[in-house]
Write an enzyme that holds these catalytic residues in place. Structure first.
Site, PDB file in Angstrom:
ATOM      1  N   THR B 156       0.870  -1.193   0.000  1.00 53.87           N
ATOM      2  CA  THR B 156       0.000   0.000   0.000  1.00 53.87           C
ATOM      3  C   THR B 156       0.904   1.239   0.000  1.00 53.87           C
ATOM      4  O   THR B 156       1.372   1.643  -1.059  1.00 53.87           O
ATOM      5  CB  THR B 156      -0.975   0.006   1.199  1.00 53.87           C
ATOM      6  OG1 THR B 156      -0.254  -0.219   2.407  1.00 53.87           O
ATOM      7  CG2 THR B 156      -2.028  -1.067   1.027  1.00 53.87           C
ATOM      8  N   LYS B 178       3.562  -6.471   4.298  1.00 55.96           N
ATOM      9  CA  LYS B 178       3.294  -5.131   3.798  1.00 55.96           C
ATOM     10  C   LYS B 178       2.922  -4.274   4.990  1.00 55.96           C
ATOM     11  O   LYS B 178       2.405  -4.766   6.002  1.00 55.96           O
ATOM     12  CB  LYS B 178       2.194  -5.110   2.743  1.00 55.96           C
ATOM     13  CG  LYS B 178       0.834  -5.590   3.159  1.00 55.96           C
ATOM     14  CD  LYS B 178      -0.086  -4.654   3.908  1.00 55.96           C
ATOM     15  CE  LYS B 178      -0.042  -3.246   3.475  1.00 55.96           C
ATOM     16  NZ  LYS B 178      -1.016  -2.453   4.328  1.00 55.96           N
ATOM     17  N   THR B 189       0.591  -6.929  12.992  1.00 55.02           N
ATOM     18  CA  THR B 189       0.372  -5.500  12.826  1.00 55.02           C
ATOM     19  C   THR B 189       0.413  -5.059  11.382  1.00 55.02           C
ATOM     20  O   THR B 189       0.803  -3.953  11.093  1.00 55.02           O
ATOM     21  CB  THR B 189       1.438  -4.743  13.603  1.00 55.02           C
ATOM     22  OG1 THR B 189       2.699  -5.251  13.155  1.00 55.02           O
ATOM     23  CG2 THR B 189       1.285  -4.952  15.072  1.00 55.02           C
ATOM     24  N   GLU B 267       6.266   5.179   7.486  1.00 54.25           N
ATOM     25  CA  GLU B 267       5.915   6.371   6.705  1.00 54.25           C
ATOM     26  C   GLU B 267       6.791   7.552   7.114  1.00 54.25           C
ATOM     27  O   GLU B 267       6.824   7.941   8.270  1.00 54.25           O
ATOM     28  CB  GLU B 267       4.430   6.684   6.881  1.00 54.25           C
ATOM     29  CG  GLU B 267       3.571   5.662   6.134  1.00 54.25           C
ATOM     30  CD  GLU B 267       2.091   5.753   6.446  1.00 54.25           C
ATOM     31  OE1 GLU B 267       1.315   5.153   5.709  1.00 54.25           O
ATOM     32  OE2 GLU B 267       1.732   6.414   7.430  1.00 54.25           O
ATOM     33  N   ASN B 390       0.037  11.289   6.044  1.00 53.96           N
ATOM     34  CA  ASN B 390      -1.227  10.921   6.660  1.00 53.96           C
ATOM     35  C   ASN B 390      -2.261  12.032   6.657  1.00 53.96           C
ATOM     36  O   ASN B 390      -3.450  11.765   6.782  1.00 53.96           O
ATOM     37  CB  ASN B 390      -0.989  10.395   8.073  1.00 53.96           C
ATOM     38  CG  ASN B 390      -0.438   8.985   8.011  1.00 53.96           C
ATOM     39  OD1 ASN B 390      -1.126   8.094   7.559  1.00 53.96           O
ATOM     40  ND2 ASN B 390       0.819   8.816   8.394  1.00 53.96           N
ATOM     41  N   THR B 395      -6.668  12.417  -0.048  1.00 55.29           N
ATOM     42  CA  THR B 395      -6.935  13.543  -0.949  1.00 55.29           C
ATOM     43  C   THR B 395      -6.148  13.410  -2.238  1.00 55.29           C
ATOM     44  O   THR B 395      -5.260  12.604  -2.357  1.00 55.29           O
ATOM     45  CB  THR B 395      -6.589  14.878  -0.274  1.00 55.29           C
ATOM     46  OG1 THR B 395      -5.226  14.819   0.169  1.00 55.29           O
ATOM     47  CG2 THR B 395      -7.498  15.114   0.893  1.00 55.29           C
TER      48      THR B 395
END
Lengths: 395, 395
Positions: B156, B178, B189, B267, B390, B395
């Site tokens: 993802t 992933k 997790t 991230e 995040n 968007t």
């Protein structure tokens, strides 16, 4: 960036029997106020609650000791910012006691009637001589007009001072707080001070009221889930008010306003977030779920991005270890119920987005459909500025 | 930004008895792979562990049901990315079952021998027809060379695919994972897959090994403290290896490597952080303290800012509700013991800073001085890019 809840009043009154002051003693750069004093005309009943962190600042040891030995009577509270006097070993305790003793000598009271609190970066020795050198100036300035100066002297990364006056027909109270990072509800989550003319004759009365007040205010605010070793909340009650109530309701209202100010002034914040939890089996359970949502980085970054991301709200509630049924729960963002009975409503996300985009005080809610209990928790969004402020804090 | 642990190999082998594939079925934009398949030559013992979130994706219900009804035997695992099939109501379960049934029909096996997993944004209906339309292509491509394609199909927000092969004298195993956000140790997790030729004849053997492996790997990695409703870890064991061991040691090693990859690909991460906790009374206690430190935004932003801020590490450990004595604890950052016996060592902070500045894999440690137990936990730093990713996710 910060959320301004209301204009800061030019003058903040103090209840009868109290004076306050703030001076610059050389800890902060640029001549900003860094040493504050709260002074009672005579020894008054007092109570304090402290951080539950295993690492505690020297002042926590000293305050606990003084309140115990002094039967909970306090004449003065000395506060320095820009140095936490924490992880400073036995010398830190000696330094704090020396400051208390020097102030007590000037006031002609026992040392244990003076409390001292410190806030700021951890690990550096307390520059105690600078504090001692400014005690006379501090006492000279102490007056009923000193609340503003005191509120400035206790600031660290706060972008505005937090001082609020409240009164009802019978009682008056003034509250102060500092803190905008390292904020989480685990005992008092910052430095907070409540002074009132309520009658709390015994120290145990003051302690009981303070616990009740904190549970519904400072214990319901979080900025980043981190607790500080120095978190302390102090209550002083002069007993000179007209009323017979213990002041709990007035003090709770005051403390909730201060708690909301702390969240609104969260590091890097652009939104004050109120997490409304409804339909819990108890108020404590509701507050617990609210705190889990309020500490979710994904919920907080979604608000920063104006994204009505109900999935993150529900996911955060879902890891709170409260056995609710997600297919009966409801999630709302401002006026829009974006998730109900196991189904989302994308057509309502526009209204939810408008709420996030147009308001600086936003509401996220979840109904667990388990019972009738409710609680609100306050926090702020998580922005790039939070990261910047905390990455660069010591540089 | 991301931390690359090692070059990703061009070819990742699979143990005997397994094939894999990945195709583009139209869920991701730009033609990226979004539908993956793990295929066993014959039904093999399998086990899975799932998120403990109260909100769970449809696939968790379906996987649990199929493993139970199929006595833990599995022939194929189908995985789609870019849609979590979560909060999609009863239709989501119907959709997942339909995909399993269609694949089972092609394989000539009972529906319950097929598992399906989904990952991606919550709340949108599963575009099931796109998946059904690509099952034939997926089966055609399935081969012993398909591990790379499978690892790409399950991505993802990952910036690189996570697939690792490991073997010892007797056994082989390949692991896939992933995940780079919404990562926290509360059951598996993320999505994780372990396929091995170890002999685990009964499904309960597979479950026992999987729990032990997860406790020492995926349960010790956190990116942001948030758990996903879809987190699932699946183990398939063909039993064709030469050895008689249950593969626990080899699988733990593999799973720890995958867990470190997940943290490294967190991230916005610029640093893989290993939190070493020593001197605890039990391994579980050490892991708990490690997780509290690893989820502290203040610790994670300090690393992002290359600040050897031992005070934040000790403060975070201090709120873990483990009764250690801060004046006996020790904190280190890389080679530098910056805090020992209640006293900090500013003269060592230079070496600690150099460690943070020069390494992409950094070590923060704390010794609680309570006992002999130890555990490592992996996480990454918290950067402005995490907030950006995040805030802008939908968007």
């Amino acid at each position: 960036m910060t959320v301004q809840l209301a204009p800061i009043p030019d003058h903040v009154p103090l209840p009868a029997g109290f004076a306050a002051a703030g001076v610059h003693c050389g800890l902060k750069k640029n001549g900003q106020l860094d040493l504050g004093l709260l002074l009672a005309d005579a020894p008054v009943p007092a109570a304090a609650i402290y951080t539950q962190n295993r690492l505690v600042g020297a002042h926590v040891h000293v305050c606990r000791d003084h309140l115990q030995r002094g039967d909970g009577l306090v004449r003065a509270v000395l506060v320095n910012s820009r140095n936490a006097n924490c992880a400073t070993g036995p010398q830190g305790i000696v330094d704090a006691q020396a400051c208390c003793a020097a102030l007590a000598a000037r006031l002609g009271c026992p040392t244990e009637q003076v409390l001292m609190l410190s806030t700021g970066p951890i690990g550096a020795p307390l520059p105690r001589q600078r504090i001692l050198d400014h005690l006379d100036a501090l006492l000279e300035q102490a007056s009923g007009d000193g609340a503003r100066a005191f509120s400035r002297a206790i600031m660290t990364t706060d972008t505005y001072p937090k001082a609020i006056f409240a009164e009802d027909a019978a009682l008056q109270a003034t509250g102060f707080a500092k803190g905008s990072g390292m904020i989480h509800p685990n005992m008092a989550t910052m430095l907070g001070f409540l002074v009132t003319d309520a009658k709390l004759p015994r120290a145990e009365d003051a302690r009981a009221v303070l616990r009740e007040v904190a549970d519904r205010s400072f214990h319901r605010v979080t900025v980043d889930g981190d607790t500080s070793p120095n978190d302390t909340l102090v209550l002083l009650a002069s007993g000179r008010g007209r009323g017979q109530s213990n002041g709990g309701a007035l003090l709770t209202d005051l403390a909730q306003q201060l708690a909301r100010q702390i969240a609104a002034d969260g590091e890097g914040a652009t939104r004050l977030m109120t997490i409304e939890v409804r339909g819990a089996r108890s108020e404590a359970e509701a507050a617990h779920v609210g705190r889990v949502i309020a500490t979710s980085p994904l919920v907080k970054t979604a608000v920063a991005g104006l994204d009505p991301n109900w999935g993150r709200i529900l996911s955060a509630a879902g890891r709170a270890e409260v056995p609710f049924d997600a297919t009966k729960a409801r999630v709302w963002i401002g006026p829009a119920a974006v998730y109900e009975n196991g189904v989302c409503h994308p057509e309502r996300e526009g209204a939810a987005h408008q709420h996030l985009a147009n308001e600086t005080q936003v509401v996220l809610g979840v109904d667990l459909a388990l019972g009738d209990a409710a609680a609100d928790v306050w926090t702020c969004d998580l922005t790039k500025d939070y990261v910047q402020i905390n990455a660069d804090y010591r540089t």
